[in-house]
Design an enzyme around this catalytic site. Structure first.
Site, mmCIF file in Angstrom:
data_model
loop_
_atom_site.group_PDB
_atom_site.id
_atom_site.type_symbol
_atom_site.label_atom_id
_atom_site.label_comp_id
_atom_site.label_asym_id
_atom_site.label_seq_id
_atom_site.Cartn_x
_atom_site.Cartn_y
_atom_site.Cartn_z
ATOM 1 N N ASP A 66 34.408 -31.806 100.527
ATOM 2 C CA ASP A 66 34.163 -30.490 101.114
ATOM 3 C C ASP A 66 35.356 -30.126 101.989
ATOM 4 O O ASP A 66 35.316 -30.208 103.223
ATOM 5 C CB ASP A 66 32.865 -30.515 101.924
ATOM 6 C CG ASP A 66 31.653 -30.839 101.050
ATOM 7 O OD1 ASP A 66 31.734 -30.597 99.829
ATOM 8 O OD2 ASP A 66 30.657 -31.331 101.589
ATOM 9 N N LYS B 73 25.130 -25.926 91.500
ATOM 10 C CA LYS B 73 23.795 -25.359 91.723
ATOM 11 C C LYS B 73 23.564 -24.120 90.854
ATOM 12 O O LYS B 73 23.237 -23.036 91.345
ATOM 13 C CB LYS B 73 23.579 -25.032 93.208
ATOM 14 C CG LYS B 73 23.694 -26.244 94.125
ATOM 15 C CD LYS B 73 23.415 -25.861 95.562
ATOM 16 C CE LYS B 73 23.520 -27.072 96.488
ATOM 17 N NZ LYS B 73 24.920 -27.538 96.645
ATOM 18 N N ASP C 215 20.651 -18.959 86.505
ATOM 19 C CA ASP C 215 20.898 -17.683 85.845
ATOM 20 C C ASP C 215 19.930 -17.584 84.685
ATOM 21 O O ASP C 215 19.039 -18.425 84.530
ATOM 22 C CB ASP C 215 22.352 -17.602 85.365
ATOM 23 C CG ASP C 215 22.902 -16.180 85.408
ATOM 24 O OD1 ASP C 215 22.235 -15.284 84.838
ATOM 25 O OD2 ASP C 215 23.977 -15.973 85.999
ATOM 26 N N ALA D 19 29.941 -36.634 103.062
ATOM 27 C CA ALA D 19 31.149 -35.819 103.141
ATOM 28 C C ALA D 19 31.799 -35.948 104.512
ATOM 29 O O ALA D 19 32.688 -36.776 104.715
ATOM 30 C CB ALA D 19 30.835 -34.365 102.805
ATOM 31 N N ASP E 278 29.063 -29.917 91.880
ATOM 32 C CA ASP E 278 27.902 -29.393 92.609
ATOM 33 C C ASP E 278 27.922 -27.859 92.579
ATOM 34 O O ASP E 278 28.281 -27.217 93.557
ATOM 35 C CB ASP E 278 27.932 -29.906 94.046
ATOM 36 C CG ASP E 278 26.657 -29.591 94.807
ATOM 37 O OD1 ASP E 278 25.638 -29.270 94.167
ATOM 38 O OD2 ASP E 278 26.686 -29.653 96.054
#
Length: 234
Positions: free
Chosen positions: A14, A65, A68, A208, A63
């Site tokens: 991150d 996520k 749709d 992280a 990652d």
């Protein structure tokens, strides 16, 4: 399910730039084999970096996520599977999960259903319009993920023990919000230490800031790996 701490620790990159991520990967060397790449790095050129990491022999957890319409999720999953990624997240909505599972057939991509974000508590879930408290919502989505044929679940370590009972021993159970004893919780609200999370049934731990923001990232990673190995040995 993996057995060593090195296989189970996922370091979250991150970070704002690819240069920052490359520095961390170089610093951690062979001690770390698994990395998570999320929105921040993806939008700074992280998709090509993810491909390069995978080609270098590292495991990569993308990652994203995803959520749709079914066709859009399926087409995205098909291309992500071709990138050599090891794990991919999508929100644990039944239709999206079914479409993703069908699209990932024949690949080694492990699809993970995101249940409730670890930054959310009961009031946050109410404000989002859900009729369930976080714990109940996590368990409901875990059942749906298992039924859809997903490879695993993402949830808080607080729910790991209950989720493990639902999904059985073979699905991955990935927990973010891991904080070593004494570490700052930051914006996470439902956290556990590495050893507590493993004892609760988590298979993979995402860490992280306690590593990438540490003064000595390698020392921080090694300390967490040592704690995880100690828990696994019991």
């Amino acid at each position: 399910m993996t057995e060593t701490a090195r296989d189970r620790l996922i370091v979250g990159l991150d970070l704002p730039t690819i240069a920052d991520a490359e520095k961390i990967v170089s610093t951690l060397g062979n001690d770390v084999s698994f990395y998570k790449i999320g929105y921040q790095l993806v939008f700074a050129g992280g998709l090509e970096f993810a491909r390069d990491l995978a080609k270098s022999g590292k495991n990569v957890f993308l990652d994203m996520k995803l959520l749709d319409i079914d066709n859009t999720v399926a087409k995205g999953v098909e291309n992500i599977a071709k990138m050599g990624m090891s794990m991919l997240t999508l929100h644990a909505y039944p239709k999206a999960m079914k479409a993703a599972v069908e699209a990932a057939k024949g690949s080694d991509l492990c699809l993970l259903g995101v249940t409730v974000l670890t930054s959310m508590d009961e009031q946050d879930v109410i404000d989002a319009g859900y009729e369930y408290d976080p714990h109940t919502l996590v368990l409901r989505r875990a059942e749906q993920a298992r039924a859809a044929g997903m490879g695993g679940i993402v949830c808080s370590a607080e729910e790991s023990a209950a989720v493990r009972k639902i999904i059985g021993p073979d699905m991955a159970l990935v927990t973010p919000g891991i904080r070593p004893a004494g570490a700052d919780k930051g914006d996470q609200k439902r956290v556990m230490t590495p050893s507590e999370a493993l004892k609760a049934g988590s298979s993979h731990l995402v860490v992280a800031r306690p590593i990438v923001a540490a003064a000595e990232p390698l020392a921080a990673a090694r300390a967490i790996l040592a704690e995880m190995n100690g828990a696994l040995a019991r």
